[in-house]
Design a protein around this motif. Structure first.
Motif, PDB file in Angstrom:
ATOM      1  N   ASN A  28       0.873  -1.204   0.089  1.00  0.00           N
ATOM      2  CA  ASN A  28       0.124   0.045  -0.071  1.00  0.00           C
ATOM      3  C   ASN A  28       0.892   1.170  -0.040  1.00  0.00           C
ATOM      4  N   GLN A  29       0.585   1.890  -1.266  1.00  0.00           N
ATOM      5  CA  GLN A  29       1.598   3.024  -1.328  1.00  0.00           C
ATOM      6  C   GLN A  29       1.500   4.084  -0.123  1.00  0.00           C
ATOM      7  N   PHE A  30       0.112   4.144   0.488  1.00  0.00           N
ATOM      8  CA  PHE A  30      -0.400   5.150   1.224  1.00  0.00           C
ATOM      9  C   PHE A  30      -0.468   4.459   2.307  1.00  0.00           C
ATOM     10  N   SER A  31       0.103   3.619   2.980  1.00  0.00           N
ATOM     11  CA  SER A  31      -0.224   2.788   4.215  1.00  0.00           C
ATOM     12  C   SER A  31      -0.494   3.763   5.609  1.00  0.00           C
ATOM     13  N   ASN A  32       0.341   4.882   5.411  1.00  0.00           N
ATOM     14  CA  ASN A  32       0.406   5.689   6.755  1.00  0.00           C
ATOM     15  C   ASN A  32      -0.809   6.641   6.865  1.00  0.00           C
ATOM     16  N   ASP A  33      -1.601   6.350   5.773  1.00  0.00           N
ATOM     17  CA  ASP A  33      -2.713   7.375   5.689  1.00  0.00           C
ATOM     18  C   ASP A  33      -4.071   6.688   5.959  1.00  0.00           C
ATOM     19  N   ALA A  34      -4.781   6.853   6.985  1.00  0.00           N
ATOM     20  CA  ALA A  34      -5.928   6.004   7.599  1.00  0.00           C
ATOM     21  C   ALA A  34      -7.017   6.002   6.687  1.00  0.00           C
TER      22      ALA A  34
ATOM     23  N   GLY B  68      -4.560   3.537  -8.249  1.00  0.00           N
ATOM     24  CA  GLY B  68      -4.306   4.053  -7.126  1.00  0.00           C
ATOM     25  C   GLY B  68      -3.122   3.764  -6.360  1.00  0.00           C
ATOM     26  N   ARG B  69      -3.309   3.040  -5.103  1.00  0.00           N
ATOM     27  CA  ARG B  69      -2.225   3.198  -4.046  1.00  0.00           C
ATOM     28  C   ARG B  69      -1.420   1.541  -4.460  1.00  0.00           C
ATOM     29  N   THR B  70      -2.131   0.763  -5.133  1.00  0.00           N
ATOM     30  CA  THR B  70      -1.498  -0.677  -5.405  1.00  0.00           C
ATOM     31  C   THR B  70      -0.217  -0.989  -6.011  1.00  0.00           C
ATOM     32  N   GLN B  71       0.793  -1.017  -5.131  1.00  0.00           N
ATOM     33  CA  GLN B  71       2.085  -0.991  -5.908  1.00  0.00           C
ATOM     34  C   GLN B  71       2.541  -2.636  -5.880  1.00  0.00           C
ATOM     35  N   PRO B  72       3.324  -3.098  -6.681  1.00  0.00           N
ATOM     36  CA  PRO B  72       3.799  -4.537  -6.474  1.00  0.00           C
ATOM     37  C   PRO B  72       4.639  -4.748  -5.516  1.00  0.00           C
TER      38      PRO B  72
END
Length: 252
Positions: free
Chosen positions: A135-141, A212-216
């Motif tokens: 998750n590229q934005f895992s720090n965003d709730a 979106g935020r889905t990175q490999p």
């Protein structure tokens, strides 16, 4: 695909992006859909129709968003008009050929979960022991939900059971290759298509879904003896092989 009442068609372009329309000419996604539908209609008027003609709204075309693909969105400078025309023409041709090649089939559908690094869930260990996504934005709730489904639709001959086509829909950025790669590539998607065909026979197609935020969850090339383009292919094949594990699970 058709149920003899309606037909839907899918196509994907291995480029960084692709607009619905272009100022340079009638080469955009909307033009591709309209022109493919019109050409199919013209064919249907002169030969036996294998299925109803898909209307433009029943044709889905997108790009896989590979960062190693031609820049048809102008992010890094853009491509010449002649290239946009070629992309249009080849995509329309592919859609027309797909319609011409339609034949009776039975359809099976299955789903596996790709898994997301750092997340725990109830999926079987055989599916969950190798998460394919980060998750590229895992720090965003507000950005915690990920589409990690690997959706598989497989067509078989109703007479022999032979696999005719395997269609995969999976949402991961085709960014396995880094900026050191300067060669044109569809990224892991192109290599995955080949693996799907080798595994099951028939035609294989992976269509990248929402991004979106889905990175490999990249692991690079595990062979230190490979350099340059060979190392890039190694990395692509490595990630594609991991996706194939999930595809096989979905098919089972």
């Amino acid at each position: 695909f058709s149920d003899r009442h309606n037909t839907i068609a899918f196509a994907q372009i291995e480029t960084q992006g692709y607009f619905i329309s272009y100022k340079q000419g009638p080469f955009g996604l909307e033009d591709i859909r309209k022109d493919a539908s019109a050409q199919i209609a013209a064919l249907a008027a002169t030969e036996t129709s294998p299925a109803p003609i898909p209307a433009p709204r029943q044709i889905l075309v997108d790009s896989d968003h590979t960062h190693a693909g031609p820049d048809t969105a102008g992010v890094w400078g853009g491509d010449p008009t002649s290239y946009l025309r070629e992309v249009h023409d080849r995509t329309v041709k592919a859609l027309v050929q797909a319609w011409q090649a339609m034949r009776p089939a039975t359809l099976d559908y299955g789903v596996a979960h790709a898994g997301v690094e750092g997340e725990t869930n109830e999926y079987p260990p055989s599916v969950n022991d190798d998460p394919l996504l980060t998750n590229q934005f895992s720090n965003d709730a507000r950005n915690q939900v990920m589409d990690d489904e690997v959706r598989v639709l497989q067509a078989r001959s109703p007479r022999t059971g032979k696999v005719l086509d395997t269609y995969v829909n999976y949402s991961s950025h085709p960014t396995v290759l880094g900026s050191e790669n300067t060669l044109v590539s569809g990224d892991y998607v192109g290599r995955l298509n080949l693996k799907i065909q080798k595994a099951f026979g028939g035609y294989g197609m992976d269509q990248v879904g929402t991004l979106g935020r889905t990175q490999p969850a990249r692991d690079g090339c595990t062979d230190p003896t490979k350099k340059g383009a060979a190392a890039s292919l190694c990395a692509l094949d490595g990630y594609a092989a991991r996706v194939m594990v999930k595809i096989r699970y979905a098919v089972r």
